[in-house]
Design a protein around this motif. Structure first.
Motif, PDB file in Angstrom:
ATOM      1  N   GLY A   1       0.813  -1.211   0.000  1.00 22.08           N
ATOM      2  CA  GLY A   1       0.000   0.000   0.000  1.00 22.08           C
ATOM      3  C   GLY A   1       0.846   1.261   0.000  1.00 22.08           C
ATOM      4  O   GLY A   1       0.502   2.250  -0.644  1.00 22.08           O
ATOM      5  N   ARG A   2       1.951   1.244   0.731  1.00 20.26           N
ATOM      6  CA  ARG A   2       2.844   2.415   0.732  1.00 20.26           C
ATOM      7  C   ARG A   2       3.433   2.639  -0.651  1.00 20.26           C
ATOM      8  O   ARG A   2       3.558   3.772  -1.107  1.00 20.26           O
ATOM      9  CB  ARG A   2       3.945   2.241   1.771  1.00 20.26           C
ATOM     10  CG  ARG A   2       3.485   2.523   3.180  1.00 20.26           C
ATOM     11  CD  ARG A   2       4.648   2.701   4.145  1.00 20.26           C
ATOM     12  NE  ARG A   2       5.426   1.482   4.326  1.00 20.26           N
ATOM     13  CZ  ARG A   2       5.156   0.543   5.223  1.00 20.26           C
ATOM     14  NH1 ARG A   2       4.101   0.673   6.009  1.00 20.26           N
ATOM     15  NH2 ARG A   2       5.920  -0.516   5.340  1.00 20.26           N
TER      16      ARG A   2
ATOM     17  N   SER B   1       0.689   4.035  -2.660  1.00 20.68           N
ATOM     18  CA  SER B   1       0.488   5.423  -2.249  1.00 20.68           C
ATOM     19  C   SER B   1       1.537   6.325  -2.891  1.00 20.68           C
ATOM     20  O   SER B   1       1.240   7.438  -3.325  1.00 20.68           O
ATOM     21  CB  SER B   1       0.561   5.525  -0.727  1.00 20.68           C
ATOM     22  OG  SER B   1       0.479   6.854  -0.306  1.00 20.68           O
TER      23      SER B   1
ATOM     24  N   ILE C   1      -1.632   7.862   2.521  1.00 18.58           N
ATOM     25  CA  ILE C   1      -2.733   7.029   3.017  1.00 18.58           C
ATOM     26  C   ILE C   1      -2.275   6.395   4.325  1.00 18.58           C
ATOM     27  O   ILE C   1      -1.131   5.965   4.445  1.00 18.58           O
ATOM     28  CB  ILE C   1      -3.106   5.933   1.994  1.00 18.58           C
ATOM     29  CG1 ILE C   1      -3.480   6.557   0.658  1.00 18.58           C
ATOM     30  CG2 ILE C   1      -4.248   5.076   2.506  1.00 18.58           C
ATOM     31  CD1 ILE C   1      -3.711   5.545  -0.447  1.00 18.58           C
TER      32      ILE C   1
ATOM     33  N   THR D   1      -4.136   1.375   3.858  1.00 11.15           N
ATOM     34  CA  THR D   1      -3.419   0.781   2.725  1.00 11.15           C
ATOM     35  C   THR D   1      -3.593  -0.723   2.679  1.00 11.15           C
ATOM     36  O   THR D   1      -3.747  -1.301   1.607  1.00 11.15           O
ATOM     37  CB  THR D   1      -1.914   1.115   2.769  1.00 11.15           C
ATOM     38  OG1 THR D   1      -1.358   0.658   3.999  1.00 11.15           O
ATOM     39  CG2 THR D   1      -1.669   2.590   2.600  1.00 11.15           C
TER      40      THR D   1
END
Length: 84
Positions: free
Chosen positions: A42-43, A46, A53, A58
């Motif tokens: 998710g990072r 992002s 986020i 995430t």
């Protein structure tokens, strides 16, 4: 035909959102290493889209994206198998 396709996409978005949220909470509670892997993905996601986020979000986002992808593949296979 568009109403049928649109309804399927709307249903998949809704189901992915609900199931993704539930699965994300389950994953964060019972399998922290998997949750952290989702947060890392998710990072990176992002960073690609350029929007910060929260880590908890995430992980859920990764689960929702994965569910949406799987739903799309199953829908595509079912639709094209029905035509044959």
């Amino acid at each position: 035909m568009p109403a049928k396709t649109g309804a399927s996409h709307a249903l998949s978005a809704f189901v992915s959102l609900i199931v993704g949220t539930v699965l994300s909470k389950y994953v964060w509670t019972y399998t922290p290493p998997l949750a952290e892997a989702g947060a890392v993905a998710g990072r990176h996601l992002s960073g690609l889209i350029g929007t910060p986020i929260a880590p908890e979000t995430t992980g859920g986002l990764v689960v929702v994206l994965l569910l949406s992808f799987v739903w799309g593949v199953i829908y595509h296979l079912a639709r094209h198998d029905a035509e044959n």
